[in-house]
Design an enzyme around this catalytic site. Sequence first.
Site, PDB file in Angstrom:
ATOM      1  N   GLU A 188       0.902  -1.165   0.000  1.00  0.00           N
ATOM      2  CA  GLU A 188       0.000   0.000   0.000  1.00  0.00           C
ATOM      3  C   GLU A 188       0.935   1.207   0.000  1.00  0.00           C
ATOM      4  OE1 GLU A 188      -0.911   3.035   0.655  1.00  0.00           O
ATOM      5  OE2 GLU A 188      -1.749   2.843   2.644  1.00  0.00           O
ATOM      6  N   GLU A 197       5.406  11.157  -1.927  1.00  0.00           N
ATOM      7  CA  GLU A 197       6.247  10.295  -1.096  1.00  0.00           C
ATOM      8  C   GLU A 197       7.133   9.404  -1.977  1.00  0.00           C
ATOM      9  OE1 GLU A 197       2.877   9.446   2.322  1.00  0.00           O
ATOM     10  OE2 GLU A 197       4.355   7.913   1.935  1.00  0.00           O
TER      11      GLU A 197
HETATM   12  N1  LIG Z   1       0.703   4.615   1.320  1.00  0.00           N
HETATM   13  C1  LIG Z   1       1.584   5.400   1.883  1.00  0.00           C
HETATM   14  N2  LIG Z   1       1.948   6.565   1.345  1.00  0.00           N
HETATM   15  N3  LIG Z   1       2.108   5.037   3.013  1.00  0.00           N
HETATM   16  C2  LIG Z   1       1.658   3.838   3.695  1.00  0.00           C
HETATM   17  C3  LIG Z   1       2.701   2.781   3.673  1.00  0.00           C
HETATM   18  C4  LIG Z   1       3.980   3.283   4.180  1.00  0.00           C
HETATM   19  C5  LIG Z   1       4.675   2.198   5.041  1.00  0.00           C
HETATM   20  O1  LIG Z   1       5.706   1.628   4.247  1.00  0.00           O
HETATM   21  C6  LIG Z   1       6.956   1.794   4.889  1.00  0.00           C
HETATM   22  N4  LIG Z   1       7.952   1.985   3.817  1.00  0.00           N
HETATM   23  C7  LIG Z   1       7.977   2.965   2.898  1.00  0.00           C
HETATM   24  N5  LIG Z   1       9.029   2.808   2.076  1.00  0.00           N
HETATM   25  C8  LIG Z   1       9.687   1.673   2.481  1.00  0.00           C
HETATM   26  C9  LIG Z   1      10.840   0.983   2.028  1.00  0.00           C
HETATM   27  N6  LIG Z   1      11.540   1.417   0.969  1.00  0.00           N
HETATM   28  N7  LIG Z   1      11.222  -0.140   2.659  1.00  0.00           N
HETATM   29  C10 LIG Z   1      10.512  -0.587   3.734  1.00  0.00           C
HETATM   30  N8  LIG Z   1       9.408   0.030   4.233  1.00  0.00           N
HETATM   31  C11 LIG Z   1       8.998   1.153   3.593  1.00  0.00           C
HETATM   32  C12 LIG Z   1       6.786   2.999   5.790  1.00  0.00           C
HETATM   33  O2  LIG Z   1       7.688   2.979   6.875  1.00  0.00           O
HETATM   34  C13 LIG Z   1       5.339   2.843   6.234  1.00  0.00           C
HETATM   35  O3  LIG Z   1       5.219   2.008   7.364  1.00  0.00           O
END
Ligand SMILES: NC(=[NH2+])NCCC[C@H]1O[C@@H](n2cnc3c(N)ncnc32)[C@H](O)[C@@H]1O
Length: 410
Positions: A188, A197
């Site tokens: 997601e 983002e």
């Molecule tokens: N829908 C969004 N806009 N954000 C919701 C999901 C975002 C989740 O993904 C994690 N997250 C984001 N990028 C990464 C990454 N490259 N690697 C691991 N976790 C991640 C982040 O820490 C958060 O818990």
Amino acid sequence: MSMCVCLSLTPILYVCLRPQMFVYLSFRAGDRLLVHTKTSADWWWAELGGLCGYVPSSYLKQDVEDKDTSEDPWQDEEYFGSYGTLRLQLEMLSDRARTEAYRQVILANSAPLRGKVVMDLGCGTGVISLFCARLAQPKAVYAVEASSIAEHTETLVRQNGCEEVVTVFQGRAEELELPGRVDILISEWMGNCLLFEFMVESVLQARDRWLREGGMMWPSGASLCLVPCQALDYYTERMGFWEQPYGLDFTALQSLAQSEFFSRPRFSHLLQPEDCLATPCDVITLDMLTLHVTDLEKLRGQFTFIVEKAGTFHGFTSWFRVQFQSLERDKTTLELDTGPYSEPTHWKQTLFMLDGPISLLGGETVSGIILLHRNPVWRRHMTVTIQWSISSTEETGNCKASILYLLGVN
Ligand SMILES: NC(=[NH2+])NCCC[C@H]1O[C@@H](n2cnc3c(N)ncnc32)[C@H](O)[C@@H]1O
């Protein structure tokens, strides 16, 4: 080396009280000092007007104009720091439409998920991974999470009896080693205006590295939607207000209101269906199996809206839809739609206001292009540009304002 502004409200004059090795620097509130070295937590060696000396660090703050571009362009410390808080995780989990959409995808595909290996990228509290383990029988689920919430996710996996299937990997997906390739990459990742983002880049990199040939991306597709709209309440609240507050004429502030309120998008906008002036359309569509990271630098879409009812054109509203192709051929593709005709989500919609309202008649057309330019320095940010023009379908062929609106999504 960075610029700092003196925080203190009272001017600080440092005079040497007794002959010492140290030289103290005199400065006043508001001075911009150049900090050469932060020699200790309390005293820094700084320069002001060509003079150098020690200053108390507690009286200084980083000058906001002085963005140290050697900072991380992904701003990961701030980004993952925020996702390490329950506040954001709660916001996402409380978003029923969002979370239930993913649960329905797992439920609808529970049979073909049997024996498969799943990667849940950005698992947060692990809710999607737990859906997989509880509603289907995958062989393994790799729950990947970079923020500190991952430390708690392990506990949640155990507490829900899924430790045999779900393994939590704490770290950035780009840097992790997984046990092997996966059959399904679920994430997601969507942000405001779909891409803000730019977590999508992490998803594409993980796809290229870990998704097996013929594997499934969930979401499998994504669309950015746009519609010309009325926004009278917002316009009145932010611009009309200055007409006659308390019987006074404050219209001299309206140009300031224009630049402060309408030159940036409004993320928390809830568009009412009746405020749509035309049928919304998909202006950008992404295939998550074939999309490349380089495609994200500049995305372009075009639109032609036929105004369906006379109204006031205050701006454009955007949102996104994502599709989840079934693992079984010929089965229904499920969709999460964050638009005004669906259950509201935490993303709500994004409103781009025009400089000024324009009256539109039914049958007129609003056409143009939308450009998403990724920020070359701050990699989680982008600028949205909407160029539009209005033309009447009558023979008059008159063309109203056709101006470039540079709208910054920071
Ligand atoms: N829908 C969004 N806009 N954000 C919701 C999901 C975002 C989740 O993904 C994690 N997250 C984001 N990028 C990464 C990454 N490259 N690697 C691991 N976790 C991640 C982040 O820490 C958060 O818990």
